[in-house]
Motif scaffolding. Structure first.
Motif, PDB file in Angstrom:
ATOM      1  N   ALA A  28       0.783  -1.369   0.039  1.00 26.80           N
ATOM      2  CA  ALA A  28       0.012   0.075  -0.064  1.00 26.80           C
ATOM      3  C   ALA A  28       0.765   1.381  -0.116  1.00 26.80           C
ATOM      4  O   ALA A  28       0.558   2.301  -0.760  1.00 26.80           O
ATOM      5  CB  ALA A  28      -0.880   0.133   1.189  1.00 26.80           C
ATOM      6  N   THR A  66      -6.000   2.300  -3.300  1.00 25.70           N
ATOM      7  CA  THR A  66      -5.862   3.837  -2.639  1.00 25.70           C
ATOM      8  C   THR A  66      -6.633   4.666  -2.944  1.00 25.70           C
ATOM      9  O   THR A  66      -6.086   5.997  -2.708  1.00 25.70           O
ATOM     10  CB  THR A  66      -4.121   3.736  -3.009  1.00 25.70           C
ATOM     11  OG1 THR A  66      -4.067   4.087  -4.219  1.00 25.70           O
ATOM     12  CG2 THR A  66      -3.300   2.987  -2.386  1.00 25.70           C
ATOM     13  N   MET A  90      -4.370  -0.491   2.163  1.00 23.02           N
ATOM     14  CA  MET A  90      -4.611   0.418   1.001  1.00 23.02           C
ATOM     15  C   MET A  90      -5.902   1.259   1.501  1.00 23.02           C
ATOM     16  O   MET A  90      -5.712   2.546   0.937  1.00 23.02           O
ATOM     17  CB  MET A  90      -5.384  -0.722  -0.085  1.00 23.02           C
ATOM     18  CG  MET A  90      -4.274  -1.564  -0.488  1.00 23.02           C
ATOM     19  SD  MET A  90      -2.956  -1.013  -1.616  1.00 23.02           S
ATOM     20  CE  MET A  90      -3.779  -1.118  -3.271  1.00 23.02           C
TER      21      MET A  90
END
Length: 254
Positions: A28, A66, A90
């Motif tokens: 992430a 994201t 994320m």
């Protein structure tokens, strides 16, 4: 990929030997510096293609990662936008990237796309690059859940692109990646489901229709044309016409 801001080869190897959820948690912080993130020009093209079908009130970004897709979704939806993903890492990155002015109408939900906790909550559901994480047998449950989350007349949309030809290096790169992942999943647990060539457009369209959607294909602006004149990129738009959908038998875990 292996630049100063992207993940190292070692980091990618550790992620690939993890579960899908854990792998994305690890990736992430650097995900936006990899080729896995959907490019802005694709996000903008999808928003342009969907704009004539609006306005929309509430939108959902399925497997939002994201949060790159929330920007065009926010332009299309007047009231609220929601991102759902099963990776806490994320979602943490996604939360931090929302401009303060947009924060009051943005929600984030950690959850499995195959078991969405929504009923008639959205007019628009979009997804970018998520289908490689679903096996063909999971599509009926996935699409049934999306249809349940949509209001009557709501739409589920996602971009698709013409596959590379066998004479292209990209074809062999993607095919090789899929082969490596299949070998990895045969030898290592937990599995990491991520395939680039596992699902064909015809199969996706057929499953959408079986789930009760009315499906159309629209040319994606700016994607160019193939040698035969067909668009390189298309937008799949599946409409929930509000009639009762087919029953889907839940699958047992494991």
């Amino acid at each position: 990929m292996f630049g100063p801001e992207g993940p190292t080869l070692r980091e990618l190897a550790v992620q690939a030997l993890s579960s899908v959820e854990r792998g994305y948690d690890l990736l992430a912080p650097k995900f936006d510096h990899t080729p896995f993130r959907t490019p802005d020009h694709v996000l903008d093209a999808v928003a342009e293609a969907l704009a004539p079908l609006g306005p929309f009130t509430d939108g959902l970004d399925l497997c939002c990662g994201t949060g790159a897709g929330l920007r065009p979704l926010a332009r299309l939806c007047r009231h609220s936008v929601t991102g759902v993903d099963f990776s806490a890492g994320m979602l943490d990155v996604a939360r931090r990237r929302v401009p303060p002015a947009e924060a009051p109408r943005v929600a984030w939900v950690r959850g499995d796309a195959r078991a969405l906790p929504f009923t008639a909550a959205f007019d628009l559901v979009v997804s970018f690059g998520a289908f490689g994480h679903f096996l063909p047998g999971e599509l009926p449950r996935l699409f049934a859940g999306i249809r349940t989350a949509l209001r009557p007349g709501g739409r589920f949309a996602f971009p698709v692109f013409a596959p590379p030809r066998p004479t292209s290096p990209a074809f062999w790169l993607l095919s090789g990646f899929d082969t490596v992942m299949r070998v990895r999943n045969a030898l290592w647990r937990p599995p990491f489901v991520m395939y680039y060539r596992a699902l064909r457009l015809g199969a996706l369209l057929g499953e959408l229709e079986r789930a009760g959607f009315t499906v159309e294909l629209r040319a994606l602006p700016g994607s160019g044309r193939r040698a035969d004149g067909s668009p390189r990129g298309r937008l799949v738009v599946a409409r929930n016409d509000g009639t009762p959908g087919p029953a889907v038998t839940p699958r047992r875990a494991g």
